[in-house]
Scaffold this motif. Sequence first.
Motif, PDB file in Angstrom:
ATOM      1  N   LYS A  30       0.839  -1.202   0.000  1.00  0.00           N
ATOM      2  CA  LYS A  30       0.000   0.000   0.000  1.00  0.00           C
ATOM      3  C   LYS A  30       0.870   1.246   0.000  1.00  0.00           C
ATOM      4  O   LYS A  30       2.050   1.207   0.302  1.00  0.00           O
ATOM      5  N   ALA A  32       0.793   3.433   2.107  1.00  0.00           N
ATOM      6  CA  ALA A  32       1.187   3.755   3.473  1.00  0.00           C
ATOM      7  C   ALA A  32       2.387   2.941   3.937  1.00  0.00           C
ATOM      8  O   ALA A  32       2.897   3.155   5.018  1.00  0.00           O
ATOM      9  N   THR A  84      -1.517  14.840  10.356  1.00  0.00           N
ATOM     10  CA  THR A  84      -2.061  13.686  11.054  1.00  0.00           C
ATOM     11  C   THR A  84      -1.838  13.920  12.534  1.00  0.00           C
ATOM     12  O   THR A  84      -0.814  14.490  12.898  1.00  0.00           O
ATOM     13  N   PHE A  85      -2.788  13.511  13.363  1.00  0.00           N
ATOM     14  CA  PHE A  85      -2.493  13.602  14.790  1.00  0.00           C
ATOM     15  C   PHE A  85      -2.819  12.292  15.481  1.00  0.00           C
ATOM     16  O   PHE A  85      -3.655  11.512  15.008  1.00  0.00           O
ATOM     17  N   ILE A  86      -2.145  12.043  16.581  1.00  0.00           N
ATOM     18  CA  ILE A  86      -2.466  10.905  17.432  1.00  0.00           C
ATOM     19  C   ILE A  86      -2.683  11.448  18.829  1.00  0.00           C
ATOM     20  O   ILE A  86      -1.814  12.105  19.385  1.00  0.00           O
ATOM     21  N   GLU A  96       7.592   6.351  21.757  1.00  0.00           N
ATOM     22  CA  GLU A  96       8.624   6.080  20.753  1.00  0.00           C
ATOM     23  C   GLU A  96       8.040   5.324  19.567  1.00  0.00           C
ATOM     24  O   GLU A  96       8.317   5.629  18.405  1.00  0.00           O
ATOM     25  N   ARG A  97       7.215   4.331  19.866  1.00  0.00           N
ATOM     26  CA  ARG A  97       6.612   3.562  18.786  1.00  0.00           C
ATOM     27  C   ARG A  97       5.714   4.442  17.915  1.00  0.00           C
ATOM     28  O   ARG A  97       5.731   4.359  16.695  1.00  0.00           O
ATOM     29  N   VAL A  98       4.941   5.293  18.580  1.00  0.00           N
ATOM     30  CA  VAL A  98       4.029   6.166  17.839  1.00  0.00           C
ATOM     31  C   VAL A  98       4.827   7.105  16.930  1.00  0.00           C
ATOM     32  O   VAL A  98       4.474   7.308  15.762  1.00  0.00           O
ATOM     33  N   ARG A 100       7.875   6.624  15.745  1.00  0.00           N
ATOM     34  CA  ARG A 100       8.467   5.836  14.644  1.00  0.00           C
ATOM     35  C   ARG A 100       7.429   5.525  13.574  1.00  0.00           C
ATOM     36  O   ARG A 100       7.724   5.540  12.386  1.00  0.00           O
ATOM     37  N   ASP A 101       6.233   5.240  14.020  1.00  0.00           N
ATOM     38  CA  ASP A 101       5.191   4.924  13.047  1.00  0.00           C
ATOM     39  C   ASP A 101       4.851   6.140  12.191  1.00  0.00           C
ATOM     40  O   ASP A 101       4.635   6.027  10.990  1.00  0.00           O
ATOM     41  N   LEU A 102       4.839   7.316  12.809  1.00  0.00           N
ATOM     42  CA  LEU A 102       4.589   8.532  12.030  1.00  0.00           C
ATOM     43  C   LEU A 102       5.698   8.731  11.009  1.00  0.00           C
ATOM     44  O   LEU A 102       5.448   9.136   9.872  1.00  0.00           O
ATOM     45  N   GLN A 105       5.239   6.440   8.134  1.00  0.00           N
ATOM     46  CA  GLN A 105       4.176   6.847   7.220  1.00  0.00           C
ATOM     47  C   GLN A 105       4.569   8.032   6.350  1.00  0.00           C
ATOM     48  O   GLN A 105       3.740   8.590   5.632  1.00  0.00           O
TER      49      GLN A 105
END
Lengths: 379, 356, 310
Positions: A30, A32, A84-86, A96-98, A100-102, A105
Amino acid sequence: MHGRTWMQSLTLAAVLAAGLAGCAKSEPPKAAAPAPAPAAAAKPEPLKIGFIYVGPVADAGWTFAHDLGRKAVEARFGDKVKTTFIESVKEGPDAERVIRDLVAQGNKLIFATSFGFGDSMEKVAKDHPEVLFEHATGYKTAPNLRNYEGRFYENAYLAGVLAGMVTKSNVIGFVGSFPIPEVLRNINAFTLGARSTNPKVKTKVVWISTWVDPPKEAEAAQSLINQGADVLLQNTDSTAVLQTAEKNGKFAFGWDSDMSAFAPKAHLGSCAIIWAPYYLKAVNDVLEKTWKVENTKWGTKEGLTEVVKIPDSVPAAARAKVEEARAFLVANPGAVFRGPIQDNTGKEVLAAGVVGDDKFKGEMGFYVQGVDGKLPAGK
Amino acid sequence: MIRLEARPAPSRTWSVLSPVVAIAITVVVAATLFALLGKDPVRGLEVFLVKPWSGTRALTELGLKATPLILCAVGLGLAFRANVWNIGAEGQFLVGGILGGGLALVVTANQIPVNRWAFFPLLVLAGALGGMIWAGIAAFLRDRFNANEILVSLMLVYVADLFLSWLVFGPWKDPRGFNFPQTMNFAAETAVPRLVPGMRLHWGFLLALLAAAGMWIFVHRTYRGMQLLVGGPAPAAARYAGFSSRQALWTTFLLSGALAGVAGALEVAGPMGQLTPHVSQGYGFAAIIVAFVGRLDPLGAVLAALVLATFSIGGELAQSRLGLPSAITGVFQGVLLLSLLACDTLIQYRPRWGRR
Amino acid sequence: MGAKVNEIALLLAATLAAGTPLALAGLGLLVNERAGVVNLGAEGMMAIAAVTGFAAAFLTGNEWVGFAAGAAAGAAAASIFGWLSLWLYTNQYATGLALSLFGAGFSAFVGSGYVGKNLERSVVAGIPGLRDLPFLGPALFRQHPLVYLAIALMAAIAWFFYRTRSGLVLRSVGESPDSAHALGYPVRRIRMAAVLAGGALCGVSGAYLSIVYAPMWVEGMIAGRGWIALALTVFATWRPARVLLGAYLFGGVTMLQLHLQGMGVQVPLQFMSMLPYLSTVVVLVVISRDPLWIRLNMPASLGKTFHPGS
């Protein structure tokens, strides 16, 4: 018997997992997927920007104010950016994971809006020099990591100036979250402001050990009012303190955002933080390729902090005093802490004529004269 | 009209099927919820359930997230089976983190040269000790004063959290940390050794699996373990077997506390690397769900921890990719646990049609 | 001196207000437990009710509609628990915990639209005539009606338990469900009614927190108050009046620690904040230390699953 059933479950789970893994593999890659290679694209890719919030966006306080800034970025830059927001990310290892994921993406600019995200930011920034990181209320920097903060205490000072004029009991109250430098600056600035217009003022402080717990905030406010405080300020995130003041026929301020609607009679103004100017600048820096490492601390002068919605019922003399103090702060940013300043044990912490530098303010660990009590958990 | 009739023996089929059905129900609820929120359910489920399993980094993160859940849930499962209601694993996790972190802090502050492989077992011991102390208080008050262990262990969570807060705001604050509430960063040698280079997954994960395996053997293959299970629900029978409910109380509290404490120490010296006020991440509470979803069995806890870890990481991914609110994870966890409890009924009971 | 006396009056008033949500929930849980059912889902029911009540009050502009909606929501949440634990024989502790976790997530999920919303505020008039008494007026008679309702409720529940036939049936279901069943009472239905009543009162308590006390909704705002309410029933050795007293005691400790802070007492704030939790533990210990005393007072079948016809 348990053994056998568990063997069966395990087998089943393994089959399931294999099935899931199969799905994952057969899935076509994908957009993403972690393959940030926008260079090949024909039309310019929008700048992808990620925001990490510590609370829910609808908290009406801290996170809400940041999200207004994010919306301003979208409104200004349109399809040149994609945000994008979390929300509600816990401070700690999850961040840290969040982050890294951003990055995975394809976000090229990432804002984290709480102090507790600092370490995670630093770690990810080291691994991803191609991404720019901005940390609110932190102090660590790296070639691709910088800080931004408001001089929130300027708002607290202006609120104090007004409080000093309004108080009849000469006791003002402050509901604190945690005794960190940021909050101590606000308590002290509030007190200094109040004593600049009314030297008889004393500040009472109650700590509640949390940023958001409306019933507890209300209890703390009630307790301060019971002890004679008639103007309140808080460094917690909800509207409960303001509403408690309204209930008791006392005065209080909004914090973080415009809270005037919550207490038509008690509201003396809201110490608003308007992040939009900074977020617009930061995004512009990236788009114009002028981004460089800085420790930005903006306040009244830059329009990042402002006491908004001071009601008409406030006497003209008091308004004039606030306006005067505001003009002073615009001309002398950060000069709330200018000597002579004594702590509340009488020790001089800042000599006459000296303006507190970043270190002085950054490490603040005392109450100024006029604050009741001893700083909790000090040395 | 449906009524339930006790089965002569627990159904093996259903004890396997029940968690599967419960997960299926949760997935259906999730898909419906996605559709109601105007999201593509297939894509939603993919992000929620498959994405957390795709790729090395994702898998290691999953393991990292599951580690404290496994450790806490393995102990809680034992306690709950013995009818000992330790709800305060979060507090034991915190105190384990405090002692483990304190040990790392001593090493760091005094620049004591340590080998990371020598420090690792010390860290685990410190965590276990911390958890046992905290759990021991609840066990003692139950044993000596008959105080309800659910409430005491829970109240102690708040106390532990505030105690940690006092430490990092006060005596343990980093003198060069600009007065921010945190200890100094621990020396690199105190960090839990990593399992996969470049990833955060550490040896604690293997330790957790080992703990689960060890507990499985203890429960299913040792006389003492079986005594313990009898000791809980039927004190009279247990006394007959020579094992008092007092012993069950102490053993399960200390064991579950120790495991939760180890989880805390690993978290502090692993991904955190310092003490901050944010050590409490809710693992001790989430582990209660894990324990039940895992049928209070150690190996079940491992699987359930992976399911729960999938949910919470999937929840994060769903936020940034689909714009779903963060609260949705909590909803799914609740639905999973409630439907599991409902399905478990079918292990002991058979539905019958018609009136009696 | 006058100022100090006034401060004490206000501290008393704040104590009453702080104790009321705990009293409401505690009394509800007491009804549950007297019927032999422990519902550890109090925290979840209160959260769901807090958001539902707030939403209803926000939409209608009437706080009483909000309380009613909160009661309904609390009862609805309790019905899940009741159905699972009474008809599907699930473990009461596990089911209650599940409800707590579900309630926390569910309330945050459905409530996101109501964060930062503002209620029309009603003015608290107090009791005419009495409100202007010196000392007693500000201390006792200027409260929200629910504060007095909680007291009335306590009296009503005590009367119900000890003076009515249905109360006797309820208690005997809690003491010995098997004999009640043998006598022909529908044990599960009676227990379900008690669970629903408990849920409804926890609901009113949650709605009071979000509509009157805070007054606002934000996720996580119940912040452990449901657990405290559960502790209260043990404190009170399952007596209505003692539940009320315990609630005020707890509210008093909470307000007192804030008050001491404001007075500048030099104890680290974290230890101050621990006080309510530590005092809960201490009181639990003091109350429970005589097992005979507890056994005499505790509903005998508390927490045990009842199987009709077994």
